[in-house]
Motif scaffolding. Structure first.
Motif, PDB file in Angstrom:
ATOM      1  N   THR A 118       0.731   3.418  -8.188  1.00 28.26           N
ATOM      2  CA  THR A 118       2.089   4.160  -9.239  1.00 28.26           C
ATOM      3  C   THR A 118       1.333   4.472 -10.289  1.00 28.26           C
ATOM      4  O   THR A 118       1.486   5.495 -11.656  1.00 28.26           O
ATOM      5  N   THR A 166       0.093   3.838  -1.503  1.00 26.39           N
ATOM      6  CA  THR A 166       1.760   2.635  -1.321  1.00 26.39           C
ATOM      7  C   THR A 166       2.320   2.381  -3.284  1.00 26.39           C
ATOM      8  O   THR A 166       1.617   1.939  -3.798  1.00 26.39           O
ATOM      9  N   LEU A 211       3.977   8.625  -6.743  1.00 24.48           N
ATOM     10  CA  LEU A 211       3.542   8.538  -6.102  1.00 24.48           C
ATOM     11  C   LEU A 211       3.242  10.361  -5.161  1.00 24.48           C
ATOM     12  O   LEU A 211       2.069  11.133  -5.174  1.00 24.48           O
ATOM     13  N   GLU A 212       4.984  11.218  -6.150  1.00 24.86           N
ATOM     14  CA  GLU A 212       4.668  12.422  -5.609  1.00 24.86           C
ATOM     15  C   GLU A 212       3.416  13.022  -6.223  1.00 24.86           C
ATOM     16  O   GLU A 212       2.811  14.286  -6.530  1.00 24.86           O
ATOM     17  N   PRO A 253       1.623   9.773   0.682  1.00 29.00           N
ATOM     18  CA  PRO A 253       2.193   8.842  -0.383  1.00 29.00           C
ATOM     19  C   PRO A 253       3.131   8.114   0.554  1.00 29.00           C
ATOM     20  O   PRO A 253       4.034   8.504   1.358  1.00 29.00           O
ATOM     21  N   VAL A 295       6.192   5.045   0.004  1.00 33.66           N
ATOM     22  CA  VAL A 295       7.071   3.848  -0.645  1.00 33.66           C
ATOM     23  C   VAL A 295       7.624   3.152   0.098  1.00 33.66           C
ATOM     24  O   VAL A 295       8.625   3.332   0.607  1.00 33.66           O
TER      25      VAL A 295
END
Length: 248
Positions: A10, A31, A38-39, A52, A54
């Protein structure tokens, strides 16, 4: 096209590694806990290049579920980048928070070995690679490093031990051990942007992109070559630091 799984993607080194690997032609599973970041990577790089995942690396069930749900195009993992990690606190051991110590151990040690063990069968089957982001703190301790330094010593040596155990499998294993890299690391450690700015001011630290490029270079070496460990520092940082406490 090869596929990499990058933990802690991230921000910082993890996000830079995803960008660098995708630019080199890889697919990446990114991750992390912050879904919106992530998006943003997916929007930037494309859903055909970045998937992604999560989850908090300390949550084994969530990690295993995310891996089980991987789309077919991303399920054949060729490279694990063990990047997720953190430091908490700068005080001496006798004043440190036990909760902070446990958080570092759970994140930097337990989570790392758990995801590694989960992916080892796939990595062995595909003759893949494991790259861990350790730290020079695992070799050169400093005041206030206490458990953080211990976890990074573990990361450095666990990775080398994997190299020994994976002998004959074709899996390549590397410990990357950086010095000062300007990322969100110090902000997370201290909770202070001012403290982070002060630490990196007045000299040229390494960047996340410097380490990401090192990851890419190692990952794309010919399969008969293995970099066991690589230690990186800014020119303006060195490892000297012996001290004397005088009584008079």
């Amino acid at each position: 096209m090869k596929t990499a799984l990058v933990t802690g993607a991230t921000a910082g080194i993890g996000a830079a590694a995803v960008r660098t690997l995708v630019a080199a032609g890889w697919r990446c599973i990114a991750t992390g806990r912050r879904a919106e970041r992530l998006e943003a990577l997916v929007a930037e790089l494309g859903s055909d290049k970045v998937h992604p995942a999560v989850f908090d690396v300390r949550d084994t069930a969530a990690m295993e579920a995310a891996i089980a749900r991987l789309p077919e195009d991303f399920s054949g993992i060729d490279l694990l980048v063990n990047n997720a990690g953190l430091a908490q606190g700068l005080g001496p051991a006798q004043e440190a928070s036990l909760d902070a110590w446990r958080t570092m151990i759970d994140t930097n040690v337990t989570a790392m070995v758990t995801i590694t063990r989960t992916l080892l069968p796939t990595l062995v089957a595909r003759k893949g690679a494991i790259i861990a982001i350790g730290s020079v703190a695992g070799s050169y301790v400093y005041p206030g490093a206490n458990v953080y330094a211990g976890t990074k010593a573990f990361a450095n040596h666990f990775t080398l031990a994997l190299r020994a155990d994976l002998h004959g499998t074709g899996v390549r294993v590397t410990s990357i051990e950086p010095g000062m890299v300007e990322t969100e690391f110090t902000l997370v450690r201290t909770g202070s942007q001012d403290a982070s700015d002060a630490l990196y001011s007045g000299f040229q630290p390494m960047t996340a992109e410097d380490i990401a490029e090192t990851i890419r270079w190692i990952a794309e070496l010919p399969p008969h070559l293995n970099v066991n460990r690589i230690e990186l520092m800014p020119v303006d940082q060195d490892f000297a630091g012996f001290r004397i406490s005088r009584t008079s």
